[in-house]
Design a protein around this motif. Structure first.
Motif, mmCIF file in Angstrom:
data_model
loop_
_atom_site.group_PDB
_atom_site.id
_atom_site.type_symbol
_atom_site.label_atom_id
_atom_site.label_comp_id
_atom_site.label_asym_id
_atom_site.label_seq_id
_atom_site.Cartn_x
_atom_site.Cartn_y
_atom_site.Cartn_z
ATOM 1 N N LEU A 25 -15.869 67.390 -50.941
ATOM 2 C CA LEU A 25 -16.831 66.835 -51.877
ATOM 3 C C LEU A 25 -16.301 66.930 -53.306
ATOM 4 N N GLU A 26 -16.905 66.133 -54.169
ATOM 5 C CA GLU A 26 -16.421 66.074 -55.548
ATOM 6 C C GLU A 26 -16.639 67.394 -56.273
ATOM 7 N N HIS A 27 -17.788 68.046 -56.037
ATOM 8 C CA HIS A 27 -18.067 69.292 -56.758
ATOM 9 C C HIS A 27 -17.315 70.489 -56.182
ATOM 10 N N GLU A 28 -16.645 70.311 -55.026
ATOM 11 C CA GLU A 28 -15.865 71.391 -54.445
ATOM 12 C C GLU A 28 -14.402 71.356 -54.853
ATOM 13 N N LYS A 29 -14.016 70.354 -55.594
ATOM 14 C CA LYS A 29 -12.639 70.267 -56.052
ATOM 15 C C LYS A 29 -12.370 71.314 -57.129
ATOM 16 N N PHE A 72 -13.324 70.449 -60.905
ATOM 17 C CA PHE A 72 -14.629 69.837 -61.181
ATOM 18 C C PHE A 72 -15.317 70.576 -62.328
ATOM 19 N N GLY A 73 -15.880 69.851 -63.264
ATOM 20 C CA GLY A 73 -16.631 70.432 -64.372
ATOM 21 C C GLY A 73 -15.776 71.030 -65.468
ATOM 22 N N ARG A 74 -14.468 70.933 -65.350
ATOM 23 C CA ARG A 74 -13.584 71.500 -66.370
ATOM 24 C C ARG A 74 -13.299 70.448 -67.440
#
Length: 259
Positions: free
Chosen positions: A139-143, A146-148
């Motif tokens: 998933l995108e948020h598990e990369k 993500f969020g950096r």
């Protein structure tokens, strides 16, 4: 009479007429001898001119010619023909026959190998082939990234923070009074807490006085407590400002226009 030689016209001499001067004639090239080659070339050129004229083709040119008929596949494009090397089956080389003298054929040889057991052992020891197994979708948020924030945004943010800090420092240097220093947050909070405790003690003593002061001593004490509470409140509000300047030694040289 006219045919007679004794005609009057034969006796009278004709006056001499003045002849006009004529330019010398150029030699006529048409009278030059023409070779067969030149004549054929002229005839061929005249035929070409007649074909390109507006009167149409030459008579007889549209007559079909038996040698120029439409052949099969004549309108198709000519493809490159691959050259095939003709080989004769009789002369082509074949694999040599086995040498039966040195290696005679073997018949009736049996093996004691258990192929079922050997195949099962080979399959058990082999590693699982997971190339055809479907992979788990990440998933995108598990990369991991993500969020950096990207590096260019972090760099821009640090540059803006440095500019703001530099502007604040320059502003403080301009507003700094000689002989004073800025009161830091911890020290200022400690002084404010001490003033609040003192205000609470004075307020407790003030509340113990009677509602109506009859004597002069009670009036003096009441006025003193009120004045002290007012001074403490003023000091607390003064220290609650964002920037507080204090003098460590001697009286401070404060500009009243900046207050």
């Amino acid at each position: 009479m006219w045919d007679s030689k004794e005609s009057v016209y034969n006796i009278i001499t004709k006056p001499a007429l003045k002849k006009a001067r004529t330019p010398p004639k150029a030699p006529d090239k048409a009278l030059d001898p023409i070779t067969v080659k030149t004549l054929l070339w002229r005839m061929k050129n005249n035929m070409k001119l007649r074909e390109t004229a507006t009167f149409g083709l030459l008579p007889g040119s549209t007559k079909p010619q038996p040698s120029k008929f439409l052949r099969k596949h004549s309108k198709e494009p000519n493809l490159t023909v691959k050259r095939t090397i003709a080989t004769d089956r009789c002369t082509s080389k074949k694999a040599p026959l086995p040498d039966l003298t040195n290696q005679p054929p073997r018949y009736g040889i049996k093996s004691d190998t258990d192929y079922i057991y050997s195949n099962a052992e080979r399959v058990i020891k082999a590693k699982a082939d997971r190339s055809h197994c479907p992979r788990k979708e990440v998933l995108e948020h598990e990369k991991p990234g993500f969020g950096r924030l990207p590096m260019y945004l972090v760099k821009r943010k640090n540059e803006i923070a440095k500019i703001i800090a530099k502007g604040i420092a320059e502003k403080q240097d301009k507003c700094q009074h000689p002989g004073t220093r800025r009161l830091e947050g911890d020290e200022k909070q400690k002084i404010v807490n001490g003033l609040k405790i003192k205000w609470a003690v004075v307020n407790a003593e003030y509340l113990k006085l009677p509602f109506i002061a009859d004597t002069d001593a009670q009036k003096i004490r009441k006025n003193r407590y009120e004045q002290e509470l007012e001074n403490l409140q003023r000091d607390i509000s003064l220290l609650s400002r964002k920037t507080v300047l204090v003098a460590d030694s001697g009286p401070s040289q404060i500009n009243p226009s900046l207050m």
